[in-house]
Design an enzyme around this catalytic site. Structure first.
Site, short mmCIF file in Angstrom:
data_model
loop_
_atom_site.label_atom_id
_atom_site.label_comp_id
_atom_site.label_asym_id
_atom_site.label_seq_id
_atom_site.Cartn_x
_atom_site.Cartn_y
_atom_site.Cartn_z
N SER A 174 -14.80 5.06 -23.69
CA SER A 174 -15.61 4.36 -24.99
C SER A 174 -16.96 4.99 -25.26
O SER A 174 -17.50 5.61 -24.09
CB SER A 174 -15.60 2.68 -24.93
OG SER A 174 -16.65 2.28 -25.93
N TYR A 230 -18.02 -5.14 -20.27
CA TYR A 230 -17.43 -3.96 -20.84
C TYR A 230 -18.03 -2.66 -20.62
O TYR A 230 -17.44 -1.66 -20.22
CB TYR A 230 -17.27 -4.28 -22.12
CG TYR A 230 -16.39 -3.25 -23.14
CD1 TYR A 230 -14.94 -3.13 -22.95
CD2 TYR A 230 -16.95 -2.11 -23.90
CE1 TYR A 230 -14.10 -2.17 -23.69
CE2 TYR A 230 -15.90 -1.41 -24.52
CZ TYR A 230 -14.76 -1.38 -24.54
OH TYR A 230 -13.93 -0.49 -25.24
N LYS A 283 -16.73 0.77 -18.39
CA LYS A 283 -16.45 1.97 -19.25
C LYS A 283 -17.66 3.02 -18.80
O LYS A 283 -17.27 4.34 -18.63
CB LYS A 283 -16.75 1.74 -20.75
CG LYS A 283 -15.79 0.98 -21.70
CD LYS A 283 -14.22 1.27 -21.23
CE LYS A 283 -13.44 0.97 -22.02
NZ LYS A 283 -11.96 1.39 -21.67
N1 LIG Z 1 -10.97 -0.45 -30.67
C1 LIG Z 1 -12.05 0.14 -30.47
O1 LIG Z 1 -13.17 -0.13 -31.24
C2 LIG Z 1 -12.35 0.85 -28.99
C3 LIG Z 1 -13.39 1.60 -28.88
C4 LIG Z 1 -13.61 2.33 -27.62
C5 LIG Z 1 -12.82 2.33 -26.59
N2 LIG Z 1 -11.64 1.69 -26.91
C6 LIG Z 1 -10.78 1.28 -25.93
O2 LIG Z 1 -9.35 1.64 -26.30
C7 LIG Z 1 -8.22 1.29 -25.46
C8 LIG Z 1 -7.41 0.74 -26.20
O3 LIG Z 1 -7.87 -0.34 -27.06
P1 LIG Z 1 -7.35 -0.80 -28.32
O4 LIG Z 1 -8.54 -0.57 -29.13
O5 LIG Z 1 -6.02 -0.09 -28.88
O6 LIG Z 1 -6.76 -2.26 -28.08
P2 LIG Z 1 -5.71 -3.12 -28.43
O7 LIG Z 1 -6.02 -4.40 -27.98
O8 LIG Z 1 -5.34 -2.95 -29.98
O9 LIG Z 1 -4.56 -2.40 -27.50
C9 LIG Z 1 -4.80 -2.45 -26.00
C10 LIG Z 1 -3.30 -2.51 -25.64
O10 LIG Z 1 -3.55 -2.69 -24.00
C11 LIG Z 1 -2.86 -3.69 -23.68
N3 LIG Z 1 -3.15 -4.44 -22.44
C12 LIG Z 1 -4.11 -5.29 -22.46
N4 LIG Z 1 -4.29 -5.46 -20.98
C13 LIG Z 1 -3.15 -4.98 -20.35
C14 LIG Z 1 -2.98 -4.93 -19.00
N5 LIG Z 1 -3.78 -5.72 -18.44
N6 LIG Z 1 -2.08 -4.30 -18.74
C15 LIG Z 1 -1.20 -3.46 -19.69
N7 LIG Z 1 -1.58 -3.47 -20.83
C16 LIG Z 1 -2.60 -4.19 -21.36
C17 LIG Z 1 -2.43 -4.58 -24.89
O11 LIG Z 1 -1.42 -5.47 -24.84
C18 LIG Z 1 -2.53 -3.63 -25.99
O12 LIG Z 1 -1.31 -3.35 -26.49
C19 LIG Z 1 -9.05 0.36 -24.59
O13 LIG Z 1 -9.33 0.94 -23.21
C20 LIG Z 1 -10.38 0.08 -25.05
O14 LIG Z 1 -11.36 -0.21 -24.32
C21 LIG Z 1 -11.26 0.93 -27.99
#
Ligand SMILES: NC(=O)c1ccc[n+]([C@@H]2O[C@H](COP(=O)([O-])OP(=O)(O)OC[C@H]3O[C@@H](n4cnc5c(N)ncnc54)[C@H](O)[C@@H]3O)[C@@H](O)[C@H]2O)c1
Length: 274
Positions: free
Chosen positions: A144, A157, A161
């Site tokens: 992130s 968080y 990260k």
């Molecule tokens: N959305 C944002 O703004 C953002 C920004 C920077 C980084 N990220 C990173 O992107 C990645 C994906 O997140 P997202 O935004 O798509 O969120 P999201 O919640 O939409 O999707 C995350 C997915 O991971 C699954 N998940 C959660 N815990 C789990 C576990 N213990 N085992 C297996 N699966 C699990 C959830 O069920 C979900 O399908 C994450 O690592 C998040 O930190 C997101």
């Protein structure tokens, strides 16, 4: 140049959000996909949709990335289903907000267990098999922009990260010249369900389960507002595929955040020179 066509990719947290978008872009680029996620029905629905849309082999696996024994067992199951695999996208992640003094042991264990432990388990389970053949490969670790700049209310968080960015930089050097590329994805806000991640948070000892979506006034409410105004996951996925093809390490999706990274860098350099 590493072409995903006719390769096999393992994508964690692939039932929705950024993981699903990356899996979809990989399938459209000609890869077969092993989709991992927490809830059987969600991951099976996602796999079916992707297989129907792309005609690729897309199989669903129910798995908690924090569960090392399950991840190790899955590596064998996926190899049995697909044969050798090549691409690992360590994407599954959760978020929690609030001042550091409000963070409970369960908050720390859960978030570090998924965001850092999940990446570690992904590497332990899948990297040996990628190294075992000579067809090349690529690992994408999803961090992130919070892996490079720290903001208030996101200590847990941010810790997870920063660790993923550091781990990625180190393993990239380890894998130099091996035919296995490494990328670290550092997005700003993306419109997903990350602000609802608390739905999967286990209740700690003596705790009432928390509301799955935090109230508007809380710091999670602030995260939710940012996420809902973010870019679409599909906008990121194309950049990830390009990075895999071209062997690019850092993947930045929000150039407007560069000034905050520069500010931190300047503060560090200034302090080191005095
Ligand atoms: N959305 C944002 O703004 C953002 C920004 C920077 C980084 N990220 C990173 O992107 C990645 C994906 O997140 P997202 O935004 O798509 O969120 P999201 O919640 O939409 O999707 C995350 C997915 O991971 C699954 N998940 C959660 N815990 C789990 C576990 N213990 N085992 C297996 N699966 C699990 C959830 O069920 C979900 O399908 C994450 O690592 C998040 O930190 C997101």
């Amino acid at each position: 140049m590493f072409d995903p066509r006719d390769k096999v990719a393992v994508v964690t947290g692939g039932a929705g959000g950024i993981g699903f978008a990356i899996a979809s872009a990989l399938a459209h680029a000609g890869a077969d996909i092993a989709l991992l996620d927490l809830h059987r029905e969600e991951v099976e629905d996602a796999a079916r949709a992707l297989a129907d849309e792309t005609g690729r082999r897309v199989f669903a696996y129910k798995a908690d990335v924090a569960d090392r024994a399950r991840m190790m067992a899955l590596a064998h199951a996926i190899a049995d289903d697909f044969g050798p695999f090549h691409i690992l996208v360590n994407n599954a992640g959760v978020a929690i907000g609030g001042p550091v003094w409000d963070m409970t042991g369960t908050d720390w264990d859960w978030t570090l267990g998924v965001n850092l432990g999940g990446v570690v388990n992904g590497l332990l389970a899948f990297l040996p098999a990628i190294r075992a053949h000579d067809e090349g490969g690529h690992v994408v670790n999803v961090a992130s922009i919070a892996g490079l700049i720290a903001t208030p209310g996101l200590s847990v968080y941010t810790a997870s990260k920063f660790a993923v960015v550091g781990l990625s930089e180190s393993m990239r050097a380890d894998l130099e010249g091996s035919g296995i590329g490494v990328s670290v994805l550092c997005p700003g806000f993306v419109r997903t369900r990350i602000h609802e991640a608390g739905r999967n948070r286990p209740a700690g000892p003596g705790e009432q389960p928390r509301a799955p979506v935090a109230d508007e006034q809380s710091q999670v409410g602030e995260i939710a507002r940012g996420v809902l105004s973010g870019i679409e996951p599909v906008e990121i996925a194309g950049q990830v595929i390009a990075a895999i093809r071209e062997g690019r390490f850092y993947i930045f999706t929000h150039p407007e955040l560069a000034e905050y990274v520069a500010e931190r860098h300047d503060a560090i350099m200034g302090a080191m020179k005095t």
